[in-house]
Design a protein around this motif. Structure first.
Motif, PDB file in Angstrom:
ATOM      1  N   THR A  79      81.809-105.658  24.194  1.00  0.00           N
ATOM      2  CA  THR A  79      83.220-105.469  25.048  1.00  0.00           C
ATOM      3  C   THR A  79      84.677-105.816  23.435  1.00  0.00           C
ATOM      4  O   THR A  79      85.211-105.025  23.741  1.00  0.00           O
ATOM      5  N   THR A  80      83.860-106.400  22.806  1.00  0.00           N
ATOM      6  CA  THR A  80      85.215-106.299  21.776  1.00  0.00           C
ATOM      7  C   THR A  80      85.396-105.508  21.049  1.00  0.00           C
ATOM      8  O   THR A  80      85.987-105.225  20.045  1.00  0.00           O
ATOM      9  N   ALA A  81      84.037-105.334  20.853  1.00  0.00           N
ATOM     10  CA  ALA A  81      84.215-103.321  19.989  1.00  0.00           C
ATOM     11  C   ALA A  81      84.631-101.856  21.144  1.00  0.00           C
ATOM     12  O   ALA A  81      84.662-101.420  19.988  1.00  0.00           O
ATOM     13  N   GLY A  82      84.766-102.621  21.626  1.00  0.00           N
ATOM     14  CA  GLY A  82      85.333-101.237  22.839  1.00  0.00           C
ATOM     15  C   GLY A  82      84.375-100.394  23.121  1.00  0.00           C
ATOM     16  O   GLY A  82      85.059 -99.063  23.853  1.00  0.00           O
ATOM     17  N   LEU A  83      83.035-101.028  23.213  1.00  0.00           N
ATOM     18  CA  LEU A  83      81.961 -99.777  24.495  1.00  0.00           C
ATOM     19  C   LEU A  83      81.929-100.628  25.608  1.00  0.00           C
ATOM     20  O   LEU A  83      82.267-101.331  25.884  1.00  0.00           O
ATOM     21  N   VAL A  84      81.671 -99.322  26.730  1.00  0.00           N
ATOM     22  CA  VAL A  84      82.065 -99.777  28.329  1.00  0.00           C
ATOM     23  C   VAL A  84      80.629 -99.316  28.750  1.00  0.00           C
ATOM     24  O   VAL A  84      80.106 -98.270  28.424  1.00  0.00           O
ATOM     25  N   VAL A  85      79.632 -99.984  28.902  1.00  0.00           N
ATOM     26  CA  VAL A  85      78.478-100.301  29.049  1.00  0.00           C
ATOM     27  C   VAL A  85      78.136-100.227  31.050  1.00  0.00           C
ATOM     28  O   VAL A  85      79.381-100.838  31.261  1.00  0.00           O
ATOM     29  N   THR A  86      77.752 -99.255  30.548  1.00  0.00           N
ATOM     30  CA  THR A  86      77.132 -99.207  33.026  1.00  0.00           C
ATOM     31  C   THR A  86      75.983 -99.532  33.155  1.00  0.00           C
ATOM     32  O   THR A  86      76.152 -99.930  33.970  1.00  0.00           O
ATOM     33  N   GLY A  87      75.573-100.138  32.086  1.00  0.00           N
ATOM     34  CA  GLY A  87      73.428-100.329  32.777  1.00  0.00           C
ATOM     35  C   GLY A  87      72.906-101.238  31.453  1.00  0.00           C
ATOM     36  O   GLY A  87      73.347-100.633  30.122  1.00  0.00           O
ATOM     37  N   TYR A  88      72.257-101.849  32.087  1.00  0.00           N
ATOM     38  CA  TYR A  88      71.458-103.079  30.539  1.00  0.00           C
ATOM     39  C   TYR A  88      69.923-103.348  31.068  1.00  0.00           C
ATOM     40  O   TYR A  88      70.061-103.386  32.219  1.00  0.00           O
ATOM     41  N   GLU A  89      69.168-102.477  30.759  1.00  0.00           N
ATOM     42  CA  GLU A  89      67.875-103.327  31.181  1.00  0.00           C
ATOM     43  C   GLU A  89      66.804-103.643  29.602  1.00  0.00           C
ATOM     44  O   GLU A  89      67.043-102.578  28.931  1.00  0.00           O
ATOM     45  N   ASP A  90      66.079-104.526  30.088  1.00  0.00           N
ATOM     46  CA  ASP A  90      65.359-104.495  28.478  1.00  0.00           C
ATOM     47  C   ASP A  90      63.966-104.860  29.906  1.00  0.00           C
ATOM     48  O   ASP A  90      63.098-105.571  30.767  1.00  0.00           O
ATOM     49  N   ALA A  91      62.293-104.432  28.634  1.00  0.00           N
ATOM     50  CA  ALA A  91      61.395-104.848  28.753  1.00  0.00           C
ATOM     51  C   ALA A  91      60.980-105.674  27.826  1.00  0.00           C
ATOM     52  O   ALA A  91      60.333-105.496  27.316  1.00  0.00           O
ATOM     53  N   PRO A  92      60.811-106.901  27.487  1.00  0.00           N
ATOM     54  CA  PRO A  92      60.770-108.112  26.442  1.00  0.00           C
ATOM     55  C   PRO A  92      59.114-108.243  26.482  1.00  0.00           C
ATOM     56  O   PRO A  92      58.761-108.007  27.142  1.00  0.00           O
ATOM     57  N   LEU A  93      58.479-108.065  24.904  1.00  0.00           N
ATOM     58  CA  LEU A  93      57.419-108.445  24.525  1.00  0.00           C
ATOM     59  C   LEU A  93      56.914-109.684  24.315  1.00  0.00           C
ATOM     60  O   LEU A  93      57.646-109.456  22.749  1.00  0.00           O
ATOM     61  N   GLY A  94      56.601-110.721  24.981  1.00  0.00           N
ATOM     62  CA  GLY A  94      56.315-111.811  23.547  1.00  0.00           C
ATOM     63  C   GLY A  94      54.817-112.252  23.576  1.00  0.00           C
ATOM     64  O   GLY A  94      54.075-111.993  24.187  1.00  0.00           O
ATOM     65  N   THR A  95      54.329-112.400  21.897  1.00  0.00           N
ATOM     66  CA  THR A  95      52.936-112.585  22.453  1.00  0.00           C
ATOM     67  C   THR A  95      52.775-114.000  21.221  1.00  0.00           C
ATOM     68  O   THR A  95      53.641-114.633  20.629  1.00  0.00           O
ATOM     69  N   MET A  96      52.077-114.596  21.724  1.00  0.00           N
ATOM     70  CA  MET A  96      51.872-116.229  22.179  1.00  0.00           C
ATOM     71  C   MET A  96      50.606-116.175  21.260  1.00  0.00           C
ATOM     72  O   MET A  96      49.297-115.357  21.623  1.00  0.00           O
ATOM     73  N   LEU A  97      50.159-116.600  20.071  1.00  0.00           N
ATOM     74  CA  LEU A  97      48.791-117.109  19.880  1.00  0.00           C
ATOM     75  C   LEU A  97      48.227-118.839  19.796  1.00  0.00           C
ATOM     76  O   LEU A  97      49.143-119.302  19.680  1.00  0.00           O
ATOM     77  N   GLU A  98      46.733-118.643  20.426  1.00  0.00           N
ATOM     78  CA  GLU A  98      46.016-119.757  20.718  1.00  0.00           C
ATOM     79  C   GLU A  98      45.108-120.071  20.031  1.00  0.00           C
ATOM     80  O   GLU A  98      44.560-119.501  19.329  1.00  0.00           O
ATOM     81  N   SER A  99      45.462-121.467  19.382  1.00  0.00           N
ATOM     82  CA  SER A  99      44.250-121.882  18.275  1.00  0.00           C
ATOM     83  C   SER A  99      43.269-121.872  18.897  1.00  0.00           C
ATOM     84  O   SER A  99      42.820-122.746  20.291  1.00  0.00           O
ATOM     85  N   SER A 100      42.510-122.293  18.349  1.00  0.00           N
ATOM     86  CA  SER A 100      41.042-122.737  18.482  1.00  0.00           C
ATOM     87  C   SER A 100      41.432-124.279  19.763  1.00  0.00           C
ATOM     88  O   SER A 100      40.346-124.650  20.220  1.00  0.00           O
ATOM     89  N   ASP A 101      41.905-125.115  19.520  1.00  0.00           N
ATOM     90  CA  ASP A 101      42.015-126.284  19.323  1.00  0.00           C
ATOM     91  C   ASP A 101      43.264-126.378  20.832  1.00  0.00           C
ATOM     92  O   ASP A 101      42.765-127.775  20.838  1.00  0.00           O
TER      93      ASP A 101
END
Length: 167
Positions: A79-101
């Motif tokens: 908005t402050t940069a003068g862009l008119v956004v008409t759509g926003y979609e995200d498909a985030p991916l998180g990676t978690m590492l599990e330790s042996s304990d």
């Protein structure tokens, strides 16, 4: 000036199956997260840890919080940069590492937003995604980098070629 914000909610474990936590299989990981104005979220643990896959788990909520925070700051900066956004979609991916304990930690979260704009300079979109890191409260609070792999659509949304071919 520093302002302090507080976030309060209620968490209620609903998983007593009659024997409490007598052993690891004796109880459910189900719980409810509630806020009087925001409603409730049915939670559990990740299915890998005996959770209900039909309920939100803390790891999903964590990744969702990073994605939401990025989106909200991106929209503000757009908005402050003068862009008119008409759509926003995200498909985030998180990676978690599990330790042996049994302990674990997130090693990375990759946000993969697709932003559609109808006006403004498309060249600033990548810069705005980078600038979000300076502002997003959640991303600034984690001990790993939150990366993004953004895509941009200018004008109308891309049309699915398969849908057009079948017309």
């Amino acid at each position: 000036m520093t302002r302090e914000h507080h976030y309060e909610l209620a968490l209620n474990w609903t998983g007593d199956l009659g024997r409490g936590t007598a052993d690891a299989r004796a109880y459910s990981r189900d719980h409810v997260i509630a806020h009087p104005r925001a409603g409730t979220i049915d939670g559990s643990s990740d299915p890998s840890f005996r959770g209900d896959p039909a309920r939100w788990n803390p790891e999903q909520l964590f990744v969702a919080a990073l994605s939401q925070c990025h989106m909200l700051w991106f929209l503000h900066l757009a908005t402050t940069a003068g862009l008119v956004v008409t759509g926003y979609e995200d498909a985030p991916l998180g990676t978690m590492l599990e330790s042996s304990d049994g302990s674990g930690r997130f090693s990375e979260v990759v946000l993969r937003p697709t932003v559609t704009i109808s006006a403004g300079d498309p060249a600033v979109v990548d810069e705005l995604h980078e600038r979000v890191a300076e502002y997003c409260f959640i991303a600034r609070s984690v001990n790993f980098a939150v990366r993004h792999e953004a895509a941009l659509v200018v004008g109308e949304r891309a049309v699915d070629e398969h849908a057009v071919a079948g017309s």
